[in-house]
Design a protein around this motif. Structure first.
Motif, PDB file in Angstrom:
ATOM      1  N   ILE A   8       3.092 -11.271  10.131  1.00 54.56           N
ATOM      2  CA  ILE A   8       2.600 -12.365   9.070  1.00 54.56           C
ATOM      3  C   ILE A   8       1.691 -11.326   8.385  1.00 54.56           C
ATOM      4  N   ALA A   9       1.692 -11.521   7.128  1.00 55.04           N
ATOM      5  CA  ALA A   9       0.702 -10.854   6.123  1.00 55.04           C
ATOM      6  C   ALA A   9      -0.721 -11.342   6.243  1.00 55.04           C
ATOM      7  N   ALA A  10      -1.594 -10.537   6.021  1.00 56.42           N
ATOM      8  CA  ALA A  10      -3.065 -10.719   5.811  1.00 56.42           C
ATOM      9  C   ALA A  10      -3.218 -12.323   5.120  1.00 56.42           C
ATOM     10  N   PRO A  11      -4.238 -13.061   5.573  1.00 53.55           N
ATOM     11  CA  PRO A  11      -4.597 -14.298   4.846  1.00 53.55           C
ATOM     12  C   PRO A  11      -4.508 -13.788   3.271  1.00 53.55           C
ATOM     13  N   ALA A  53       2.210  -9.964  -0.637  1.00 53.47           N
ATOM     14  CA  ALA A  53       1.363  -8.631  -0.116  1.00 53.47           C
ATOM     15  C   ALA A  53       2.041  -7.559  -0.592  1.00 53.47           C
ATOM     16  N   MET A  54       3.411  -7.555  -0.629  1.00 52.84           N
ATOM     17  CA  MET A  54       4.093  -6.536  -1.193  1.00 52.84           C
ATOM     18  C   MET A  54       4.064  -6.206  -2.721  1.00 52.84           C
ATOM     19  N   LEU A  55       3.820  -7.498  -3.241  1.00 50.83           N
ATOM     20  CA  LEU A  55       3.823  -7.349  -4.947  1.00 50.83           C
ATOM     21  C   LEU A  55       2.684  -7.166  -5.219  1.00 50.83           C
ATOM     22  N   ASP A  56       1.543  -7.683  -4.513  1.00 53.57           N
ATOM     23  CA  ASP A  56      -0.103  -7.318  -4.821  1.00 53.57           C
ATOM     24  C   ASP A  56      -0.235  -5.823  -4.693  1.00 53.57           C
ATOM     25  N   ASP A  57       0.325  -5.095  -3.631  1.00 50.66           N
ATOM     26  CA  ASP A  57       0.275  -3.715  -3.449  1.00 50.66           C
ATOM     27  C   ASP A  57       1.010  -2.941  -4.450  1.00 50.66           C
ATOM     28  N   LEU A  58       2.027  -3.357  -4.936  1.00 43.61           N
ATOM     29  CA  LEU A  58       2.724  -2.751  -5.922  1.00 43.61           C
ATOM     30  C   LEU A  58       1.866  -2.758  -7.101  1.00 43.61           C
ATOM     31  N   VAL A  59       1.416  -3.912  -7.521  1.00 45.85           N
ATOM     32  CA  VAL A  59       0.904  -3.942  -8.948  1.00 45.85           C
ATOM     33  C   VAL A  59      -0.758  -3.167  -8.834  1.00 45.85           C
ATOM     34  N   ALA A  60      -1.233  -3.093  -7.659  1.00 41.55           N
ATOM     35  CA  ALA A  60      -2.298  -2.441  -7.197  1.00 41.55           C
ATOM     36  C   ALA A  60      -2.243  -0.948  -7.572  1.00 41.55           C
ATOM     37  N   THR A  61      -1.056  -0.419  -6.885  1.00 43.92           N
ATOM     38  CA  THR A  61      -0.807   0.960  -7.039  1.00 43.92           C
ATOM     39  C   THR A  61      -0.428   1.618  -8.463  1.00 43.92           C
ATOM     40  N   ILE A  62       0.375   0.643  -9.086  1.00 49.51           N
ATOM     41  CA  ILE A  62       0.816   1.048 -10.408  1.00 49.51           C
ATOM     42  C   ILE A  62      -0.667   0.949 -11.614  1.00 49.51           C
ATOM     43  N   ALA A  63      -1.587   0.149 -11.215  1.00 45.37           N
ATOM     44  CA  ALA A  63      -2.730  -0.119 -11.980  1.00 45.37           C
ATOM     45  C   ALA A  63      -3.638   1.232 -11.546  1.00 45.37           C
ATOM     46  N   ASP A  64      -3.676   1.631 -10.418  1.00 44.77           N
ATOM     47  CA  ASP A  64      -4.486   2.563  -9.933  1.00 44.77           C
ATOM     48  C   ASP A  64      -4.030   4.072 -10.698  1.00 44.77           C
ATOM     49  N   GLU A  65      -2.719   4.164 -10.676  1.00 47.13           N
ATOM     50  CA  GLU A  65      -1.931   5.260 -11.422  1.00 47.13           C
ATOM     51  C   GLU A  65      -2.388   5.420 -12.877  1.00 47.13           C
ATOM     52  N   ILE A  66      -2.339   4.108 -13.584  1.00 41.73           N
ATOM     53  CA  ILE A  66      -2.329   4.196 -14.920  1.00 41.73           C
ATOM     54  C   ILE A  66      -3.974   4.461 -15.193  1.00 41.73           C
ATOM     55  N   ILE A  67      -4.930   4.147 -14.294  1.00 43.97           N
ATOM     56  CA  ILE A  67      -6.278   4.442 -14.537  1.00 43.97           C
ATOM     57  C   ILE A  67      -6.512   5.656 -14.466  1.00 43.97           C
ATOM     58  N   TYR A 158      -1.152  -2.047   8.918  1.00 44.53           N
ATOM     59  CA  TYR A 158      -0.647  -3.107   9.892  1.00 44.53           C
ATOM     60  C   TYR A 158       0.766  -3.178  10.321  1.00 44.53           C
ATOM     61  N   GLY A 159       1.508  -2.071   9.584  1.00 44.32           N
ATOM     62  CA  GLY A 159       2.898  -2.148  10.359  1.00 44.32           C
ATOM     63  C   GLY A 159       3.931  -2.834   9.200  1.00 44.32           C
ATOM     64  N   GLN A 160       3.257  -3.463   8.238  1.00 44.21           N
ATOM     65  CA  GLN A 160       3.990  -4.375   7.252  1.00 44.21           C
ATOM     66  C   GLN A 160       4.732  -3.600   6.048  1.00 44.21           C
ATOM     67  N   GLY A 161       5.898  -4.083   5.797  1.00 43.40           N
ATOM     68  CA  GLY A 161       6.688  -3.476   4.518  1.00 43.40           C
ATOM     69  C   GLY A 161       5.680  -3.255   3.415  1.00 43.40           C
ATOM     70  N   ARG A 162       5.888  -2.265   2.767  1.00 44.04           N
ATOM     71  CA  ARG A 162       5.515  -2.059   1.394  1.00 44.04           C
ATOM     72  C   ARG A 162       6.618  -1.714   0.407  1.00 44.04           C
ATOM     73  N   LEU A 163       6.375  -2.149  -0.703  1.00 39.14           N
ATOM     74  CA  LEU A 163       7.413  -1.785  -1.772  1.00 39.14           C
ATOM     75  C   LEU A 163       6.752  -0.698  -2.852  1.00 39.14           C
ATOM     76  N   MET A 164       7.755   0.463  -2.880  1.00 39.67           N
ATOM     77  CA  MET A 164       7.189   1.773  -3.406  1.00 39.67           C
ATOM     78  C   MET A 164       7.442   1.837  -5.020  1.00 39.67           C
ATOM     79  N   PHE A 165       6.993   2.131  -5.835  1.00 37.27           N
ATOM     80  CA  PHE A 165       7.199   2.328  -7.178  1.00 37.27           C
ATOM     81  C   PHE A 165       8.718   2.860  -7.346  1.00 37.27           C
TER      82      PHE A 165
END
Length: 344
Positions: A8-11, A53-67, A158-165
């Motif tokens: 279960i993803a974080a709250p 959670a996966m979508l939030d993480d993906l967007v954050a990763t893309i934003a960090d790379e652009i910044i 936490y061992g949950q799945g991530r979606l990479m760019f």
């Protein structure tokens, strides 16, 4: 019933809801759509949380790379935080893309099925792909090691799945990167230099996008090696099903059936109404292996009557199987247009 170990993803993964929600009729249009959705097709709370959670993480990763690619002096970009950025893109519908949502759903299905099947395994045995790392075939061992490392990168702390760019198809990568760049731009004052810097940052990130690094591409490469060394057999299908290697199982069945992997996946995870046994026949599985596949996955994938489905397996003749194979090999654009014309 869903296993308690289903991650279960974080709250924080749940999309925040304003405490003062629109009253009565102001919500009616949305409530009607939600209320009459098919319960069997709706997301569970676990699936929704994981996909979010996966979508939030993906967007954050893309934003960090652009910044990170921006010139000095534009450090204020992104200062409002990624939560604000995701919320803005969400409200404007820029994240509501069919292929992106389908990929998120696939990852959630993989994790759900794998987590449930893994509960049935005896503890202490190394996972299937990890066992190949020590294989005597050097190419197989190297490919297995690459896949193990890639899978590790696709897990959060936490061992949950991530979606990479790199997991995004090229078209989705282009759309999402430019949407994130525009989202970073939105709260800033108008200035051509800011537009140019963000557009260049987006293009720089896209130039590094490599579909060859997609986890599905790595799995396909592993399956080709397994075929070369003569291990694409029924024993592998049984092991993959028993150990919860759902993505590998789909790739193996698609290769054996000589059909697109996406269609094999759909018939694997929505196996009711004869879809799972049709895939088994297309892949040329022996009857005992097909029966074991139905036994392992049937209850998780919509097979309500395993006995009736195995009777369907027995009735499927060579001509019907080849007709289905031919249909599956037709171009997607053609079949989509054909169905639209049939509906008039």
């Amino acid at each position: 019933m869903m296993s308690e170990e289903w991650p279960i993803a974080a709250p924080a993964a749940d999309r925040p809801v304003e405490p003062a929600r629109p009253a009565g009729r102001d919500r009616l249009a949305t409530v009607r759509r939600d209320f009459f959705l098919d319960p069997a097709a709706r997301l569970s709370e676990q699936e929704r949380a994981l996909m979010t959670a996966m979508l939030d993480d993906l967007v954050a990763t893309i934003a960090d790379e652009i910044i990170a690619s921006l010139p000095h002096g534009l450090d204020a970009i992104g200062g409002e935080g990624h939560d604000t950025l995701v919320a803005a893109l969400w409200r404007r519908g820029l994240l509501d893309r069919p292929d992106l949502v389908a990929l998120l759903l696939r990852r959630a299905d993989e994790q759900r099925l794998s987590a449930t099947l893994n509960l049935r395994q005896a503890p202490g045995r190394a996972p299937l792909v990890q066992r190949w790392v020590a294989d005597s075939d050097g190419e197989l061992a190297a490919c297995a090691m690459t896949l193990v490392i890639a899978r590790g990168r696709r897990r959060d702390r936490y061992g949950q799945g991530r979606l990479m760019f790199d997991d995004l198809p090229a078209e989705e990568a282009v759309a999402l990167v430019h949407a994130v760049a525009a989202g970073l731009r939105a709260p800033l004052p108008d200035h051509p230099a800011i537009d140019r810097a963000l557009a260049l940052g987006a293009e720089s990130l896209l130039s590094r996008h490599d579909e060859g690094e997609r986890i599905d591409a790595m799995l396909a490469g592993l399956v080709r090696i397994l075929e070369r060394v003569g291990r694409l057999d029924d024993a592998l299908v049984e092991d993959a099903a028993a150990e919860g290697e759902i993505a590998l199982l789909s790739a193996v069945l698609a290769r054996r059936a000589a059909v697109p992997e996406a269609l094999a996946w759909d018939h694997l995870v929505a196996g009711g109404e004869g879809r799972l046994v049709l895939l088994a026949r297309l892949a040329g599985l022996a009857r005992p292996t097909a029966a074991r596949l139905v036994a392992e996955l049937g209850a998780l994938t919509g097979v309500s009557d395993p006995v009736a489905d195995m009777a369907r397996f027995d009735r499927l003749g060579t001509e019907a199987v080849e007709d289905a194979r031919g249909e599956w090999r037709l171009p997607t654009a053609f079949t989509a247009a054909r169905e639209m014309l049939r509906r008039g």
